[in-house]
Design an enzyme around this catalytic site. Structure first.
Site: not given
Length: 301
Positions: A216, A240, A289
């Site tokens: 991430d 996110s 993502q």
């Protein structure tokens, strides 16, 4: 002056952070980050949920993929409850759903993340790899990220500066200047070396958890590069929205991993990002993502 934790202390703290405690049948509690302030790092929630799910699956089945949605920002003031549903156990594959919860505005448990993970018993099969790691400088020839951050932090004040200088258990070495160092639009691609600062236990599940944690990092910032904006300068509000991770091959997260990201699209206050993670030229994981990226007026914030 507060002494900086040693690398061993930082990695030991990460291992403890990614060790959810059982709280009953199919329920675990992910610890809060000691000294943490503000919003929980998304990689922490993903990794804790993955570890909890793995502990309900036979040890001969390794995680090969996960898909998660961030529902609202978590708070570092609280631990994270992880409730698990055992959706499937077949001859070769198992599937688990995890809901991560924290106290909501009214104090009752409220979801902050939903995650589904799939696990597979090791099996032989056809193999190929089209992806090729880019030709970039070796990590030993690059400046450590914490040195770069210390130099750039002189331009910051208050909480932003403290957050920026916060010691990390993951060592990072970027192959090009970080996006927050320039206002010039750039091509939406990045490549950085990552690894845990010291040796991890030999358990492959711990290495997958650390990879989930670091996956991430850097990713959402790739979609900001063509626009020359940065959250650090107060020019964008970002978060996110979802996260997908596929594990392809065995690896060690305490040895250098090359994380290559690109962003083929942004629009509608969202940015889409992809990642490939290599070790010794072998593609060991892929990431995708989408995140919220909203321009804001720095003066208004």
């Amino acid at each position: 002056m507060i002494d900086r934790p040693t690398d061993e202390q930082l990695v030991s703290g990460l291992i403890a952070l990614l060790d959810p405690a059982p709280q009953g049948p199919d329920r675990f509690e992910g610890p809060r980050n000691p000294g943490g302030v503000g919003r929980v790092f998304g990689g922490q929630v993903i990794a804790q949920a993955l570890v909890a799910a793995e502990r309900t699956v036979s040890e001969d089945r390794a995680a090969h993929s996960l898909h998660a949605y961030f529902l609202r920002g978590g708070s570092e003031d609280h631990p994270i409850t992880l409730d698990i549903e055992r959706d499937f156990d077949g001859g070769s594959f198992s599937n688990r759903r995890v809901v991560a919860l924290q106290p909501g505005r009214d104090g009752s448990p409220s979801p902050i993340l939903n995650l589904t993970a799939s696990f597979q018993r090791e099996q032989p099969g056809p193999e190929h790899q089209e992806a090729v790691a880019p030709d970039v400088p070796d990590p030993d020839d690059l400046e450590p990220d914490d040195v770069l951050r210390a130099r750039y932090a002189e331009k910051l004040e208050g909480p932003a500066r403290a957050f920026f200088l916060r010691p990390r258990p993951i060592e990072i070495r970027a192959t090009a200047p970080a996006h927050w160092t320039s206002r010039e639009p750039q091509k939406p691609t990045q490549a950085s070396w990552f690894r845990a600062r010291t040796r991890l236990p030999d358990d492959p599940r711990m290495h997958r958890a650390v990879l989930a944690y670091l996956s991430d990092m850097q990713l959402l910032g790739t979609s900001l590069l063509p626009h020359g904006i940065s959250w650090l300068r107060g020019e964008v509000k970002s978060a996110s929205l979802d996260h997908a991770l596929w594990f392809h091959a065995p690896f060690r997260a305490d040895e250098w991993l090359l994380y290559v990201t690109d962003s083929p699209w942004s629009g509608g206050s969202r940015g889409f990002n992809r990642g490939q993670i290599f070790q010794n030229g072998r593609l060991i994981a892929s990431v995708a993502q989408e995140g919220m990226i909203r321009r804001v007026d720095p003066k208004a914030t």
